[in-house]
Design an enzyme around this catalytic site. Structure first.
Site, PDB file in Angstrom:
ATOM      1  N   HIS A 150      35.929  20.829  71.177  1.00  0.00           N
ATOM      2  CA  HIS A 150      37.007  19.935  71.618  1.00  0.00           C
ATOM      3  C   HIS A 150      37.564  20.397  72.970  1.00  0.00           C
ATOM      4  O   HIS A 150      38.667  20.945  73.052  1.00  0.00           O
ATOM      5  CB  HIS A 150      38.115  19.861  70.566  1.00  0.00           C
ATOM      6  CG  HIS A 150      37.713  19.101  69.346  1.00  0.00           C
ATOM      7  ND1 HIS A 150      37.391  19.714  68.150  1.00  0.00           N
ATOM      8  CD2 HIS A 150      37.553  17.772  69.139  1.00  0.00           C
ATOM      9  CE1 HIS A 150      37.071  18.800  67.254  1.00  0.00           C
ATOM     10  NE2 HIS A 150      37.161  17.612  67.824  1.00  0.00           N
ATOM     11  N   ASN A 151      36.811  20.144  74.017  1.00  0.00           N
ATOM     12  CA  ASN A 151      37.198  20.524  75.372  1.00  0.00           C
ATOM     13  C   ASN A 151      36.990  19.347  76.313  1.00  0.00           C
ATOM     14  O   ASN A 151      36.648  18.239  75.867  1.00  0.00           O
ATOM     15  CB  ASN A 151      36.393  21.751  75.824  1.00  0.00           C
ATOM     16  CG  ASN A 151      34.898  21.554  75.638  1.00  0.00           C
ATOM     17  OD1 ASN A 151      34.365  20.479  75.923  1.00  0.00           O
ATOM     18  ND2 ASN A 151      34.207  22.578  75.154  1.00  0.00           N
ATOM     19  N   ALA A 152      37.183  19.562  77.598  1.00  0.00           N
ATOM     20  CA  ALA A 152      37.102  18.467  78.575  1.00  0.00           C
ATOM     21  C   ALA A 152      35.695  17.908  78.715  1.00  0.00           C
ATOM     22  O   ALA A 152      35.526  16.743  79.074  1.00  0.00           O
ATOM     23  CB  ALA A 152      37.623  18.943  79.931  1.00  0.00           C
ATOM     24  N   VAL A 153      34.686  18.729  78.431  1.00  0.00           N
ATOM     25  CA  VAL A 153      33.307  18.225  78.511  1.00  0.00           C
ATOM     26  C   VAL A 153      33.060  17.214  77.394  1.00  0.00           C
ATOM     27  O   VAL A 153      32.397  16.189  77.598  1.00  0.00           O
ATOM     28  CB  VAL A 153      32.292  19.378  78.440  1.00  0.00           C
ATOM     29  CG1 VAL A 153      30.871  18.857  78.626  1.00  0.00           C
ATOM     30  CG2 VAL A 153      32.600  20.438  79.493  1.00  0.00           C
ATOM     31  N   HIS A 154      33.587  17.485  76.202  1.00  0.00           N
ATOM     32  CA  HIS A 154      33.506  16.507  75.117  1.00  0.00           C
ATOM     33  C   HIS A 154      34.213  15.214  75.525  1.00  0.00           C
ATOM     34  O   HIS A 154      33.694  14.113  75.288  1.00  0.00           O
ATOM     35  CB  HIS A 154      34.148  17.079  73.851  1.00  0.00           C
ATOM     36  CG  HIS A 154      34.433  16.048  72.796  1.00  0.00           C
ATOM     37  ND1 HIS A 154      33.455  15.336  72.140  1.00  0.00           N
ATOM     38  CD2 HIS A 154      35.620  15.602  72.285  1.00  0.00           C
ATOM     39  CE1 HIS A 154      34.009  14.507  71.274  1.00  0.00           C
ATOM     40  NE2 HIS A 154      35.321  14.648  71.347  1.00  0.00           N
ATOM     41  N   ASP A 300      33.252   8.681  69.990  1.00  0.00           N
ATOM     42  CA  ASP A 300      33.766   9.989  69.579  1.00  0.00           C
ATOM     43  C   ASP A 300      32.764  10.756  68.722  1.00  0.00           C
ATOM     44  O   ASP A 300      32.733  11.989  68.751  1.00  0.00           O
ATOM     45  CB  ASP A 300      35.082   9.798  68.817  1.00  0.00           C
ATOM     46  CG  ASP A 300      35.815  11.106  68.559  1.00  0.00           C
ATOM     47  OD1 ASP A 300      35.630  12.055  69.345  1.00  0.00           O
ATOM     48  OD2 ASP A 300      36.583  11.171  67.580  1.00  0.00           O
TER      49      ASP A 300
END
Length: 424
Positions: A150-154, A300
């Site tokens: 759950h980071n900005a790449v996701h 998602d």
């Protein structure tokens, strides 16, 4: 609503907490063993400002180089391969990991700026490019880079998938600029400030966010309100009429809240009813919004529908995040949550269950909605092949385990029995 960038204070337990508006919340970076040194809101604002200034210092925009045709939003050093990738941003085999490396860790900001330009949103909503960039930097920085999943790449990966879904003819023919902007913003911010632990963990640790949102869509409510705080702080939409911005804020909330996996059956039942009755009217804003919710839910959890190499990376990342939560629960003598026990929950078994009970039912309905488009067929084919590969890996694990049993090694279940017998 909670607002970003207000004063942070250290609580009695030593866990760094923060106040947004009147609501305190824990900075979960501590959960990942990150050393914190009393960072306060003012420093965070300065950090954002400096990051923003660093980015534009070498920017072709501020060097007075005005593009003649389209608006390129990458510095010259990155325009080569990164720009080539952006030209294929609508392709399903888009490699977000490679793109993140080419943009020096700025995949979310770069992607959103490009897509806002491609879809004509900057012109339509008369957005200020500097303000847009400032807002996107705030969003990107509020993701926790130390989270494996759950980071900005996701967030960037979900946004790229959302862009692909918005181009599906069945949906694209009815979308308004507002629909497109909402879809992209919700995709970009849907997991902002994710702590790397799930809702049951927050509930059983009696975290104040769980109390604040009464144990219902705790994380999703926090993602939404954090996004609204940053929107207001950046003043990205300040030039629009108040009733328009209020509507955007509410619809953003409705989209982000739809990503709560606990509401999966609710949305599937409603989608099945619409498809069976053939009563979706996409001329109706309400029906369009519902399909945007479905599109975001698909984006998602679309990892199992990607190419194997990409899908496998995401699978390993999400399981690593599960295992970290399990380690925390074990450390604090809490019951280990489902899927979080590395000794029992293997990556293949987790992925097979996820594909069977969550992904397949949703994407089969999505394909029913879109029709047999190349994208839907491609995704379902990847999903079937990836599931078969995980089953093969699981079979190999079981075969290896049986081989170890016959060679006299103690199995996990045998070890547990021995431990129980030794426990007084």
């Amino acid at each position: 609503l909670c607002f970003a960038g207000d004063a942070r204070v250290r609580g009695q337990t030593g866990v760094l907490s923060e106040r947004r508006g009147s609501y305190p919340f824990i900075d979960f970076r501590l959960l990942n063993n990150t050393t914190l040194s009393g960072e306060i809101g003012t420093k965070k604002k300065v950090k954002r400002l400096l990051s923003f200034q660093r980015y534009f210092h070498a920017s072709r925009l501020l060097r007075g180089i005005v593009p003649q045709a389209s608006l390129y939003l990458l510095d010259e050093d990155y325009l080569g391969q990164a720009r080539h990738m952006l030209s294929k941003v609508g392709m399903w085999d888009f490699d977000i990991f490679l793109f993140d490396r080419l943009t020096n860790g700025n995949s979310l900001v770069t992607l959103l700026c490009h897509l806002f330009n491609v879809h004509g949103l900057i012109h339509h909503f008369q957005l200020d490019m500097v303000t847009l960039h400032r807002f996107l930097v705030m969003v990107q920085e509020d993701y926790h880079s130390q989270n494996p999943y759950h980071n900005a790449v996701h967030a960037a990966d979900v946004t790229q998938a959302m862009h692909c879904y918005l181009r599906e003819p069945k949906l694209a023919n009815f979308l308004t600029p507002s629909d497109i902007m909402l879809g992209l913003l919700a995709a970009a911010a849907h997991d902002v400030d994710h702590p790397g632990v799930n809702q049951p963990f927050l509930i059983k640790t009696k975290h104040h966010l769980a109390s604040l949102y009464q144990n219902v869509s705790v994380l999703e409510n926090h993602h939404w309100r954090s996004t609204i705080g940053m929107l207001r702080e950046s003043r990205l939409l300040a030039h629009l009429p108040k009733e328009v911005t209020q509507d955007i804020e509410q619809q953003l909330g409705s989209l982000i809240l739809a990503t709560d996996i606990n509401r999966q059956n609710e949305f599937l039942i409603r989608l099945k009813s619409h498809l069976d009755n053939q009563d979706l009217r996409l001329e109706d804003a309400q029906d369009r919004h519902f399909m945007l919710q479905i599109a975001l839910k698909c984006a998602d959890i679309c990892n199992p529908c990607r190419l194997w190499d990409l899908s496998k990376q995401w699978s390993e990342r999400v399981c690593e995040e599960f295992y970290r939560q399990g380690d925390l629960e074990q450390k604090f003598e809490l019951e280990i949550s489902p899927l979080c026990n590395q000794q029992k929950d293997t990556i293949p078994s987790i992925q097979i269950g996820f594909m069977t009970y969550i992904v397949e039912p949703l994407f089969e309905r999505w394909a029913q909605f879109t029709g047999d488009t190349p994208l839907s067929e491609n995704m379902l084919n990847h999903l079937r092949r990836n599931k078969a590969k995980w089953k093969s890996l699981l079979h190999k694990q079981h075969s290896s385990s049986r081989s170890n049993d016959h060679s006299g090694q103690v199995t996990g279940s045998q070890e547990q029995t021995l431990n129980e017998e030794e426990t007084p």
